[in-house]
Motif scaffolding. Structure first.
Motif, PDB file in Angstrom:
ATOM      1  N   VAL A 105       0.866  -1.180   0.000  1.00 26.64           N
ATOM      2  CA  VAL A 105       0.000   0.000   0.000  1.00 26.64           C
ATOM      3  C   VAL A 105       0.898   1.223   0.000  1.00 26.64           C
ATOM      4  O   VAL A 105       1.711   1.406   0.909  1.00 26.64           O
ATOM      5  N   ASN A 106       0.780   2.006  -1.067  1.00 27.31           N
ATOM      6  CA  ASN A 106       1.621   3.194  -1.252  1.00 27.31           C
ATOM      7  C   ASN A 106       3.106   2.847  -1.175  1.00 27.31           C
ATOM      8  O   ASN A 106       3.910   3.570  -0.579  1.00 27.31           O
ATOM      9  N   GLY A 107       3.435   1.706  -1.783  1.00 24.39           N
ATOM     10  CA  GLY A 107       4.824   1.296  -1.905  1.00 24.39           C
ATOM     11  C   GLY A 107       5.389   0.533  -0.731  1.00 24.39           C
ATOM     12  O   GLY A 107       6.531   0.056  -0.792  1.00 24.39           O
ATOM     13  N   LYS A 108       4.623   0.381   0.349  1.00 20.87           N
ATOM     14  CA  LYS A 108       5.126  -0.310   1.536  1.00 20.87           C
ATOM     15  C   LYS A 108       4.441  -1.666   1.703  1.00 20.87           C
ATOM     16  O   LYS A 108       3.204  -1.737   1.653  1.00 20.87           O
ATOM     17  N   PRO A 109       5.234  -2.742   1.895  1.00 17.38           N
ATOM     18  CA  PRO A 109       4.615  -4.061   2.120  1.00 17.38           C
ATOM     19  C   PRO A 109       3.719  -4.024   3.356  1.00 17.38           C
ATOM     20  O   PRO A 109       4.072  -3.447   4.377  1.00 17.38           O
ATOM     21  N   LEU A 110       2.570  -4.643   3.236  1.00 14.31           N
ATOM     22  CA  LEU A 110       1.585  -4.637   4.313  1.00 14.31           C
ATOM     23  C   LEU A 110       1.821  -5.838   5.235  1.00 14.31           C
ATOM     24  O   LEU A 110       1.877  -6.978   4.775  1.00 14.31           O
ATOM     25  N   ALA A 111       1.978  -5.577   6.514  1.00 16.72           N
ATOM     26  CA  ALA A 111       2.092  -6.665   7.500  1.00 16.72           C
ATOM     27  C   ALA A 111       0.700  -7.234   7.729  1.00 16.72           C
ATOM     28  O   ALA A 111      -0.208  -6.524   8.151  1.00 16.72           O
ATOM     29  N   GLU A 112       0.529  -8.527   7.449  1.00 16.60           N
ATOM     30  CA  GLU A 112      -0.796  -9.141   7.546  1.00 16.60           C
ATOM     31  C   GLU A 112      -0.731 -10.447   8.345  1.00 16.60           C
ATOM     32  O   GLU A 112      -0.833 -11.538   7.785  1.00 16.60           O
ATOM     33  N   PRO A 113      -0.592 -10.354   9.645  1.00 13.60           N
ATOM     34  CA  PRO A 113      -0.520 -11.571  10.469  1.00 13.60           C
ATOM     35  C   PRO A 113      -1.821 -12.343  10.513  1.00 13.60           C
ATOM     36  O   PRO A 113      -1.850 -13.492  10.963  1.00 13.60           O
ATOM     37  N   TYR A 114      -2.911 -11.737  10.041  1.00 14.42           N
ATOM     38  CA  TYR A 114      -4.241 -12.347  10.117  1.00 14.42           C
ATOM     39  C   TYR A 114      -4.554 -13.271   8.941  1.00 14.42           C
ATOM     40  O   TYR A 114      -5.543 -14.003   8.978  1.00 14.42           O
ATOM     41  N   VAL A 115      -3.758 -13.248   7.849  1.00 19.17           N
ATOM     42  CA  VAL A 115      -4.127 -14.043   6.678  1.00 19.17           C
ATOM     43  C   VAL A 115      -3.938 -15.531   6.951  1.00 19.17           C
ATOM     44  O   VAL A 115      -3.040 -15.946   7.696  1.00 19.17           O
ATOM     45  N   LYS A 116      -4.767 -16.323   6.320  1.00 16.41           N
ATOM     46  CA  LYS A 116      -4.719 -17.777   6.519  1.00 16.41           C
ATOM     47  C   LYS A 116      -3.412 -18.357   5.987  1.00 16.41           C
ATOM     48  O   LYS A 116      -2.988 -18.044   4.866  1.00 16.41           O
ATOM     49  N   ASP A 117      -2.808 -19.194   6.797  1.00 17.19           N
ATOM     50  CA  ASP A 117      -1.573 -19.901   6.459  1.00 17.19           C
ATOM     51  C   ASP A 117      -0.425 -18.944   6.128  1.00 17.19           C
ATOM     52  O   ASP A 117       0.546 -19.334   5.472  1.00 17.19           O
ATOM     53  N   GLY A 118      -0.530 -17.691   6.552  1.00 22.16           N
ATOM     54  CA  GLY A 118       0.526 -16.719   6.298  1.00 22.16           C
ATOM     55  C   GLY A 118       0.697 -16.373   4.840  1.00 22.16           C
ATOM     56  O   GLY A 118       1.735 -15.829   4.436  1.00 22.16           O
ATOM     57  N   ASP A 119      -0.326 -16.667   4.012  1.00 15.91           N
ATOM     58  CA  ASP A 119      -0.244 -16.452   2.564  1.00 15.91           C
ATOM     59  C   ASP A 119      -1.067 -15.233   2.161  1.00 15.91           C
ATOM     60  O   ASP A 119      -2.289 -15.307   2.091  1.00 15.91           O
ATOM     61  N   PRO A 120      -0.438 -14.090   1.888  1.00 17.71           N
ATOM     62  CA  PRO A 120      -1.188 -12.883   1.534  1.00 17.71           C
ATOM     63  C   PRO A 120      -1.684 -12.865   0.097  1.00 17.71           C
ATOM     64  O   PRO A 120      -2.421 -11.957  -0.300  1.00 17.71           O
ATOM     65  N   SER A 121      -1.281 -13.853  -0.691  1.00 19.57           N
ATOM     66  CA  SER A 121      -1.680 -13.889  -2.093  1.00 19.57           C
ATOM     67  C   SER A 121      -2.829 -14.860  -2.312  1.00 19.57           C
ATOM     68  O   SER A 121      -3.940 -14.477  -2.641  1.00 19.57           O
ATOM     69  N   GLY A 122      -2.537 -16.158  -2.145  1.00 21.15           N
ATOM     70  CA  GLY A 122      -3.597 -17.167  -2.257  1.00 21.15           C
ATOM     71  C   GLY A 122      -3.912 -17.608  -3.655  1.00 21.15           C
ATOM     72  O   GLY A 122      -4.261 -18.756  -3.886  1.00 21.15           O
ATOM     73  N   VAL A 123      -3.838 -16.688  -4.605  1.00 19.18           N
ATOM     74  CA  VAL A 123      -4.133 -17.027  -6.000  1.00 19.18           C
ATOM     75  C   VAL A 123      -3.044 -16.413  -6.888  1.00 19.18           C
ATOM     76  O   VAL A 123      -2.483 -15.368  -6.557  1.00 19.18           O
ATOM     77  N   ASP A 141      -9.527 -12.558   4.481  1.00 14.53           N
ATOM     78  CA  ASP A 141      -8.308 -13.032   5.136  1.00 14.53           C
ATOM     79  C   ASP A 141      -7.859 -14.391   4.605  1.00 14.53           C
ATOM     80  O   ASP A 141      -6.693 -14.760   4.755  1.00 14.53           O
ATOM     81  N   HIS A 142      -8.774 -15.136   4.010  1.00 12.58           N
ATOM     82  CA  HIS A 142      -8.423 -16.406   3.359  1.00 12.58           C
ATOM     83  C   HIS A 142      -8.294 -16.112   1.870  1.00 12.58           C
ATOM     84  O   HIS A 142      -9.226 -16.305   1.085  1.00 12.58           O
ATOM     85  N   ARG A 143      -7.130 -15.656   1.471  1.00  8.82           N
ATOM     86  CA  ARG A 143      -6.948 -15.134   0.122  1.00  8.82           C
ATOM     87  C   ARG A 143      -7.166 -16.172  -0.975  1.00  8.82           C
ATOM     88  O   ARG A 143      -7.485 -15.813  -2.113  1.00  8.82           O
ATOM     89  N   ALA A 144      -7.018 -17.449  -0.645  1.00  7.66           N
ATOM     90  CA  ALA A 144      -7.224 -18.487  -1.653  1.00  7.66           C
ATOM     91  C   ALA A 144      -8.698 -18.807  -1.850  1.00  7.66           C
ATOM     92  O   ALA A 144      -9.055 -19.543  -2.766  1.00  7.66           O
ATOM     93  N   ASN A 145      -9.564 -18.233  -0.984  1.00  8.51           N
ATOM     94  CA  ASN A 145     -10.981 -18.579  -1.079  1.00  8.51           C
ATOM     95  C   ASN A 145     -11.854 -17.361  -0.735  1.00  8.51           C
ATOM     96  O   ASN A 145     -12.772 -17.442   0.066  1.00  8.51           O
ATOM     97  N   SER A 146     -11.524 -16.235  -1.334  1.00  9.69           N
ATOM     98  CA  SER A 146     -12.289 -15.012  -1.073  1.00  9.69           C
ATOM     99  C   SER A 146     -12.570 -14.276  -2.373  1.00  9.69           C
ATOM    100  O   SER A 146     -11.642 -13.898  -3.103  1.00  9.69           O
ATOM    101  N   ASN A 147     -13.828 -14.093  -2.669  1.00 12.34           N
ATOM    102  CA  ASN A 147     -14.257 -13.378  -3.877  1.00 12.34           C
ATOM    103  C   ASN A 147     -14.353 -11.887  -3.531  1.00 12.34           C
ATOM    104  O   ASN A 147     -15.423 -11.369  -3.240  1.00 12.34           O
ATOM    105  N   ASP A 148     -13.215 -11.217  -3.561  1.00 13.81           N
ATOM    106  CA  ASP A 148     -13.141  -9.856  -3.055  1.00 13.81           C
ATOM    107  C   ASP A 148     -12.784  -8.859  -4.155  1.00 13.81           C
ATOM    108  O   ASP A 148     -13.008  -9.132  -5.340  1.00 13.81           O
TER     109      ASP A 148
END
Length: 209
Positions: A105-123, A141-148
Motif C-alpha cells: 500500500v503506497n509502496g510499503k509491504p503490508l504486514a498481515e498476520p491475520y491471513v490464513k496460512d501466512g499467505d497474503p496472495s492465495g491465488v 483473510d483467506h486469500r485463496a478462497n475469497s471473492n473480493d
C-alpha cells in the motif's frame, strides 16, 4: 408502619421510572449503535469461522480505517447480500500485489498476520490499482478462497463505496457489555420499583379493610 408505607411509595415512584428510563436508553443505544452477523463462508478464516456470531459497531464512512473488518453490502455484488471483508486500501491509496508476493500500500509491504496460512496472495493473480476517492479496496483473510476486490478490478479498481460499509467488527466488546449491563440494571431497578408499588398498594388496602 406509616413511615414504611411512605418509603415503599417513594421507592416505587423513584426506582420504577428511573430504572425504566435507564433500560430503554441502553436498549436503544444497543439497537442503534451495534449489530451482529453470522459468518456463512470461509473467506475470513482464520479471523472468523463459518457459523461464528460477529458483533459490530455502526460507523460513519469517515470513521473507517485500514485494517478494519467491515460488513458491506453492494447491490451488484454477492447477490446484494452483506459480506465481511477487510479494508486494505482507502481513497487515493496505491494498492499493488505481484503473484505470490505481499500486498503493498503506497509502496510499503503490508504486514498481515491475520491471513490464513501466512499467505497474503492465495491465488496466482497480480493487480496494481489506485483506489478512487470515497471508496474502499477490500480483501478476505483467506486469500485463496475469497471473492473480493481482486475479482472486480474493471469496476472502479474493484473498490466499493465507503458508504456501503454498514458496520465495523468490534475490536473490544467493552462498550457493548457496558450497555447490556446498564439495560439489565435498569430492568432490575424497574422491577424493584414495581414490587415496592405493589407491596405499598397491598398494605394500604389491608389497612382500610
Amino acid at each position: 408502619m406509616r413511615s414504611a408505607g411512605r418509603g415503599l411509595r417513594l421507592a416505587a415512584w423513584v426506582l420504577g421510572p428511573a430504572g425504566l428510563a435507564l433500560a430503554v436508553g441502553a436498549i436503544v443505544g444497543i439497537g442503534t449503535g451495534y449489530a451482529s452477523a453470522t459468518v456463512n463462508s470461509t473467506a475470513m478464516t482464520p479471523t472468523y469461522s463459518p457459523g461464528e456470531l460477529v458483533f459490530l459497531e455502526r460507523v460513519d464512512p469517515d470513521e473507517i480505517r485500514r485494517g478494519d473488518v467491515v460488513l458491506q453490502r453492494t447491490a451488484n455484488r454477492y447477490g446484494g447480500m452483506p459480506v465481511l471483508q477487510r479494508v486494505i486500501g482507502m481513497g487515493g491509496d496505491h494498492v499493488r500485489q505481484s503473484a505470490g508476493g505481499p500486498v503493498t500500500v503506497n509502496g510499503k509491504p503490508l504486514a498481515e498476520p491475520y491471513v490464513k496460512d501466512g499467505d497474503p496472495s492465495g491465488v496466482p493473480q497480480s493487480y496494481d490499482v489506485v483506489v478512487p476517492e470515497g471508496r474502499l479496496f477490500l480483501l478476505g483473510d483467506h486469500r485463496a478462497n475469497s471473492n473480493d476486490s481482486r475479482f472486480f478490478l474493471t469496476d472502479r479498481s474493484g473498490s466499493v463505496a465507503a458508504t456501503a460499509a454498514q458496520a465495523r467488527a468490534l475490536d473490544s466488546r467493552t462498550g457493548l457489555l457496558v450497555l447490556a449491563s446498564t439495560a439489565l440494571l435498569g430492568l432490575l431497578l424497574a422491577a424493584g420499583g414495581l414490587t415496592a408499588g405493589i407491596v405499598s398498594w397491598a398494605r394500604r388496602r389491608a389497612a382500610h379493610s
